[in-house]
Design a protein around this motif. Sequence first.
Motif, PDB file in Angstrom:
ATOM      1  N   ARG A   1       0.820  -1.212   0.000  1.00 57.44           N
ATOM      2  CA  ARG A   1       0.000   0.000   0.000  1.00 57.44           C
ATOM      3  C   ARG A   1       0.853   1.260   0.000  1.00 57.44           C
ATOM      4  O   ARG A   1       1.923   1.291   0.580  1.00 57.44           O
ATOM      5  N   ARG A   2       0.289   2.282  -0.665  1.00 58.83           N
ATOM      6  CA  ARG A   2       0.828   3.628  -0.550  1.00 58.83           C
ATOM      7  C   ARG A   2      -0.252   4.405   0.166  1.00 58.83           C
ATOM      8  O   ARG A   2      -1.385   4.477  -0.324  1.00 58.83           O
ATOM      9  N   PHE A   3       0.055   4.970   1.323  1.00 57.56           N
ATOM     10  CA  PHE A   3      -0.962   5.589   2.177  1.00 57.56           C
ATOM     11  C   PHE A   3      -2.096   4.599   2.392  1.00 57.56           C
ATOM     12  O   PHE A   3      -1.845   3.496   2.874  1.00 57.56           O
ATOM     13  N   LYS A   4      -3.283   4.902   1.969  1.00 50.86           N
ATOM     14  CA  LYS A   4      -4.369   3.962   2.255  1.00 50.86           C
ATOM     15  C   LYS A   4      -4.760   3.146   1.025  1.00 50.86           C
ATOM     16  O   LYS A   4      -5.702   2.349   1.065  1.00 50.86           O
ATOM     17  N   ASP A   5      -4.022   3.369  -0.090  1.00 46.59           N
ATOM     18  CA  ASP A   5      -4.443   2.700  -1.325  1.00 46.59           C
ATOM     19  C   ASP A   5      -3.592   1.476  -1.627  1.00 46.59           C
ATOM     20  O   ASP A   5      -2.376   1.509  -1.481  1.00 46.59           O
ATOM     21  N   ASP A   6      -4.256   0.439  -2.083  1.00 45.53           N
ATOM     22  CA  ASP A   6      -3.523  -0.727  -2.564  1.00 45.53           C
ATOM     23  C   ASP A   6      -2.864  -0.362  -3.889  1.00 45.53           C
ATOM     24  O   ASP A   6      -3.505   0.254  -4.750  1.00 45.53           O
TER      25      ASP A   6
END
Length: 833
Positions: free
Chosen positions: A790-795
Amino acid sequence: MSDVTITEFAEVLKVPVDRLLVQLDEAGIDVSGAGDTITDDAKLELLTHLRRSHGRKDPAATAPRKITLNRKSQSEIRLGGGQGRSRTVSVEIRRKRTYVKRDVLEERARQQQEELDSQREAETERLKAEQEAAEEQKRRAETEASEAEVRQQAEEETQRQAVEEEARRQAEEHRRLDEVAVKERVEQEEQKQAEQGRKPVEIPTVDHTLHVAKGASARRRKRRPRRRPVQVSVDSQHGFERPTEPVVREIEISETTTVTDLAQRMAIKSSEVIKVLMNMGMMVTINQVIDQDTAVLIVEELGHTALPQLETGLEDQLLQSIEEAATDVDASSRSPVVTVMGHVDHGKTSLLDYIRQTRVAAGEAGGITQHIGAYHVTTKKGTVTFLDTPGHAAFTAMRARGAQATDIVILVVAADDGVMPQTVEAIEHAKAAHVPLVVAVNKIDLEDSEPDRVRNELTQHEVVPEDWGGETLVVNVSAKTGDGIDDLLDAVLLQAEVLDLKAVASGPAAGVVLEASLERGRGAVATVLVNRGTLKLGDTLLAGQEFGRIRAMFDETGAPVDSAGPSIPVAVLGLSGTPMAGDDMLVVADERKAREVARFRQGKERDVKLAQQQSAKLDDVFSQMSEKGAASVQLLVKADVQGSSEALRDAVENISTDEVKVTVISRGVGAITESDIQLAAASKASVIGFNVRADSAAREAITETGVDVRYYSIVYEAIDDVKAAVTGLLAPEIREQILGLAEVQEIFRSPKFGNIAGCIVSDGYVRSAKPIRVLRDSVVIYEGELESLRRFKDDVSEVRAGTECGIGVKNYNDVKVGDQIECYERTEIARSL
Ligand code: GDP
Ligand code: MG
C-alpha cells in the motif's frame, strides 16, 4: 645509473633490442651494439625522433596528384507566362573544379615554356635565314623589291609576338590562381598539402552548360510537360560535394578506442562505423570500446590506412625514465621499510602493537594512533618504518602488483613452537623477493621456550644465524614483556646499513600505495610510502588509476604534516578515488597529464577486468575445459547456517571429475562480505550465497571486480548448477532476478492485515504479485509472498525506489525494524549451445 646499456634500456621500454637499435639508427644516434650505453640526451633525441616519425610513411607516395570536384546545384526559375500565369523551370547547374598539385602544374608550365622557346628559336632562325635570303635577293635584284614579301615578313613578326604574349598571359594566370587556390582549398586537402610543404594550384574549368533537371517531381512534370533550357551565367562561388577521388587518411589507433572516436578520426558519421561493424557481425553502440584489431579492420574496410599505436607505452616509459634520471642526483641514506611475517599466532600482531604503542610518539589528536597501514619509529640509532599489514599474503600481493616496498622482513618465530609451515613459506617469499630476513624469536618469556631449537630448525631452511657463522641476524624477544625489542630494532638498522639504502630526498616524490579507503567526510584516504623525493601538500598525485591534488596529509599519529620524505608513510586526502595497495604513485607536474594517464589506466583495467570476468564465470567452465583440456572450478560458499555451508561444500566437492576439479576455497556463515569478494576475485572463484546476500560494501566490490555471485535457497539447485557447469550438460537455466529491496523502518499493527512493515524502497521496485524474502543482516529469514502493498491507504501494484510504502507479509508477523524485504522474480531460460 643514468647511463644504461641499450639492452637494459630495451628491457625498460619492453621492446626487442633489435627494434630499438633500428629506431636509434633511424634517429641518427650513433651506437655500435646492444652493449653500448645510452645517454639521457640520446634518449630525448630518440623520443623526439619517434614522435616526429610516428606513423608517417612517405605520404607523398599515396597522395593524389589531382582532385576533381563536381558540384550540382538545382534551382528553379519562375517565368511570367501568358495570361498572368507563371511557370517554373528547373535549372541544374553542374560545375567542375580540378585541383592539381603544384609540382605537376609547374612541370607542365615548364614543358610549355620549353616548347615555346624552341618554337621561337626555330622561328627566329627561319626569319633570319629568310631575311638573309631576302637581302641576297634584294642585293641581286635591288629594284625588284616585292610588296608581297614585305607583307609576309610583317605577318610573321605579329605571329611571333602573339605567341610570346600568350605565354606571358599564361604565366600571369598561374600566379593569380595560386593565390586564389590557397584560400579556396578544401580544409583537409590543404592540411595534407601543408604537411608536404606544397601549395595546391587550382585550374577552374567551370562548365557553363546548363542542364534541365531530370529528377523533377512527377507533379510538376504532369503540369508542365514542356521545359526549355535557359542560359544562365554562374558565379564561381560554390560549396563542395564529395571529392571524386577518396581521401585516404592515416588513422592512428591506440590500444582501445570508442566507435565515436574512430568515426571522428576518419571524419565520418558514427553510424557508418556501426554499419561496417554490423556487416562484420558485431552489434555495437556508439560509446562501445573496441579493441585495436577490430579498429584496424574497420579503418581498412573504409579504405584508410591504419596505424596501430604500439608505442604509446614506449613514449610514456621514456618520459618516465628521463624524469627518473633527472632526479637521480646525490642520493642520501634512508631508513629501512620493514614487513613482519611469520606463522599464525607466533606474535606478529603483538610485536607490531608493542612497538607502536611504546615507540610511536603520540600525536596531538588525543594521543590516539591512527591505523594508516604503516608507521615509523625513531630510535637513537635511526628510524625504522613498519608496514602494518602482517603476513606474507599482503607482502606477496603487493609484490604481485609490481611494488617492492619492503627492504627487510622481520620473521617472527615463536620459541615455544618453532619453525612451522607458514614460517617456511615466509622464508620462501622473502627469498623470492631478495629481501633479507631478521629473525625475531618471540615469546622467550614463556617457560617452555627453546630459542636454540628455533635456530637449529632455521638452519634446515638455509637461514643460518650470524652467531652460528651465517648471515642472518637472530634476536630473542618478547612481545609481551618488551624484552629484546630494542635489540631487534638495532639489528634491523644494522641490516639496513649493510644494504646501504639510499634515496634522493629532493625533487618530486614517487612511491607506492600501501592501502586506501573511502571515509565518510574525508573522501578517498590513501596511505602512501614515499620512495624518493619529497611529497608536499598541494602536489598533484597520480596513484594507480587515480589522481588528485593533495588536500591534506597526516602521519600515523593523526597529526597533519606538510611534507613527507623517503621511507615516510603518510595518509593523503584528495585523490579522485581509492587506488589499490601496491599501486605506484608519482607526483606529476600538471594535473591534465595526471588525469590523462589515470583515464588511460582505467580504460586498460576495464578491458583486463572484462577478460577476467569472462574467465571466472561458472558458465564458462565447460568452454574453458575444452580449450585447456582440464579445468578447475573454484567456489566460495557462504550460507545462513553452518550445516548448510558444510553440506554444500561436501556436495559440490563431490562433483569433481577427472577433468574438472571443484574446490571450495573458503566457506562461512553470514552475509557475503567485501573480503569474501576480494578473495574470490583473487582466486578467480565464483561465490555461492545460500540464503544469504552480499552486504552493501560487498555489492560495490561485486560491481567493481565482476565476481560471479549466485544466490540459492535450495541446495539441489546450487548443486545442479555446479554439476551443469562441470559436466557441460546445460540444464535449463533458472534465473532469479532480484527486482528490488525495501528497508523496514517502522512496524504498525493493522487489525485487518496483522503487522504492516512501513518501508522505504531503497533499490529497484517492489511488486505485489512477485515473491519476496525477508532478510535480517543479509540472511534470509523468511520466504513467501506479499499480503498487501500500500501507498498511504491505497492498494498499489508497484512501488518504486525512493518511495515509502506499507508491506504486509503473508503468514509472517515477525518482521522487525531494520529488516529488508527483497522482491524477486524467477524466469526459466532454455539454454542452447
Ligand atoms: P599473530 O597471529 O602472529 O599475529 O600472533 P598474535 O600477535 O595475534 O599473538 C598470538 C598469541 O600469542 C596472542 O595470544 C598473544 O598474546 C600471544 N603472544 C604474542 N607474543 C607473545 C610473547 O612474546 N609472549 C607471550 N607469552 N605471548 C605472546
Ligand atoms: Mg595477527
